[in-house]
Design an enzyme around this catalytic site. Structure first.
Site, PDB file in Angstrom:
ATOM      1  N   SER A  63     144.033   0.663 136.410  1.00  0.00           N
ATOM      2  CA  SER A  63     145.040   0.402 137.449  1.00  0.00           C
ATOM      3  C   SER A  63     146.435   0.634 136.875  1.00  0.00           C
ATOM      4  O   SER A  63     146.609   0.853 135.678  1.00  0.00           O
ATOM      5  CB  SER A  63     144.921  -1.042 137.956  1.00  0.00           C
ATOM      6  OG  SER A  63     145.394  -1.958 136.978  1.00  0.00           O
TER       7      SER A  63
ATOM      8  N   SER B  94     148.942  -1.566 136.694  1.00  0.00           N
ATOM      9  CA  SER B  94     149.661  -2.815 136.444  1.00  0.00           C
ATOM     10  C   SER B  94     150.472  -2.794 135.152  1.00  0.00           C
ATOM     11  O   SER B  94     151.376  -3.613 134.983  1.00  0.00           O
ATOM     12  CB  SER B  94     148.683  -3.990 136.404  1.00  0.00           C
ATOM     13  OG  SER B  94     147.867  -3.939 135.248  1.00  0.00           O
TER      14      SER B  94
ATOM     15  N   LYS C  64     147.289  -6.987 129.591  1.00  0.00           N
ATOM     16  CA  LYS C  64     148.654  -7.363 129.951  1.00  0.00           C
ATOM     17  C   LYS C  64     149.470  -7.490 128.662  1.00  0.00           C
ATOM     18  O   LYS C  64     148.971  -7.319 127.556  1.00  0.00           O
ATOM     19  CB  LYS C  64     148.689  -8.704 130.705  1.00  0.00           C
ATOM     20  CG  LYS C  64     147.818  -8.777 131.948  1.00  0.00           C
ATOM     21  CD  LYS C  64     148.282  -7.870 133.063  1.00  0.00           C
ATOM     22  CE  LYS C  64     147.353  -7.954 134.272  1.00  0.00           C
ATOM     23  NZ  LYS C  64     147.698  -6.970 135.318  1.00  0.00           N
TER      24      LYS C  64
ATOM     25  N   SER D  34     151.217  -6.338 139.681  1.00  0.00           N
ATOM     26  CA  SER D  34     150.400  -6.876 138.598  1.00  0.00           C
ATOM     27  C   SER D  34     149.942  -8.294 138.935  1.00  0.00           C
ATOM     28  O   SER D  34     150.764  -9.174 139.204  1.00  0.00           O
ATOM     29  CB  SER D  34     151.186  -6.889 137.283  1.00  0.00           C
ATOM     30  OG  SER D  34     150.453  -7.542 136.261  1.00  0.00           O
TER      31      SER D  34
END
Length: 306
Positions: A89, A91, A146, A254
């Site tokens: 993705s 994010s 992250k 996100s």
């Protein structure tokens, strides 16, 4: 899926290894005994074809001996050293793009067994600014990636799309750190878009760690969805001990700690350190190719992760 694949690798490694050991210490000697007995019962020498048939390894044994060294190497490499991941993705844009394949250092934060994830060797702890892969706290079967924003004991505030951090006050110090605004500087606008809206690209100084982020200037801040830590106002969090607060670099696209809280230390998988290959999947509306087939390779993205 990653956990099931790890279990599968371990089971295949153990199974093929046990079959190889069983053959080495029991089945192979038994076959040699049969050959010696048959040779003693026969006048003259047994034909070579008969000898080969008597000592021939069963299919399962032959296959296990062939795959065991390879599968054992892959299991050790993937479980304790390096593991490849695909970015699914956007994010973490602009740092990581969809189609990036990254290498994750599995021993950076210590070693865990690949099945039950019990830690048996300590190493470093995550630093602020590290890009980490971890088990999603709300569904540990899923791996997330992250950036570490808050360390244990830190106070993190995110309001009006501005980030503030107050580092942990260490015991014995005369003056505790104050709440600091994380400085940003505009890089460009329009290179990346979200639903047709040009995103603002910023250079962020995360208390000494520089990296780029994206902001959607037309999207409001979804405060009502933020994780509400007991005793704290909305958009303010204090990181518990042995936990970390993480956010995606694509701040308005996100699902991160702002919405579900903190990452326990035991959920850490490793540190993302490099992009080893990057594929493009952009194609026109009239393309007949399946969506999973790459349309190009972004060689300029191969290298370390900032």
């Amino acid at each position: 899926m990653a956990a099931m694949f790890s279990l599968f690798l371990v089971l295949i490694t153990l199974g093929s290894g046990l079959i190889w050991l069983l053959d080495h210490f029991y089945l192979a000697p038994k076959r040699q005994e049969k050959l010696a007995f048959a040779d003693g019962q026969t006048e003259g020498e047994l034909p070579e074809e008969a000898k080969e048939k008597l000592v021939a390894e069963p299919w399962l044994v032959e296959t296990s001996k062939s795959i065991f060294p390879v599968i054992a190497f892959v299991t050790i490499l993937r479980s304790f050293l390096w593991e490849p991941f695909q970015i699914p993705s956007g994010s973490m844009m602009p740092t990581l793009l969809v189609g990036d394949f990254i290498l994750v250092n599995k021993h950076e934060y210590g070693l865990r067994d690949p099945v039950f994830r019990h830690k048996f060797w300590d190493n470093e702890l995550p630093s602020r600014g590290d890009v980490v892969v971890f088990k999603y706290p709300e569904d540990p079967r899923v791996d997330y990636i992250k950036r570490v924003i808050g360390l244990p004991g830190d106070k993190v505030v995110y309001r009006n799309k501005e980030l503030f951090i107050q580092p942990k006050c260490e015991a014995g110090v005369e003056k505790c750190p104050e709440l600091q605004r994380v400085n940003t500087a505009k890089v460009n606008s329009g290179q990346f878009k979200q639903d047709g809206t040009p995103l603002l690209r910023l250079k962020e100084d995360l208390l000494g760690v520089n990296h780029d982020t994206l902001i959607n200037p037309r999207r409001g801040e979804p405060l009502r969805y933020y994780y509400q830590q007991p005793g704290r106002t909305t958009g303010e969090w204090v990181v518990p001990e042995n936990h970390y607060f993480v956010m995606g670099d694509n701040r308005d696209n996100s699902t991160d700690g702002r919405f579900w809280g903190f990452v326990p230390e035991e959920n850490l998988v490793g540190k993302a350190t490099a992009i080893w290959i990057s594929f493009e999947f952009e194609r026109g509306a009239d393309s007949i190719l399946p969506g999973w087939i790459p349309t190009g390779v972004r060689f300029n993205r191969v290298g370390g992760i900032q």
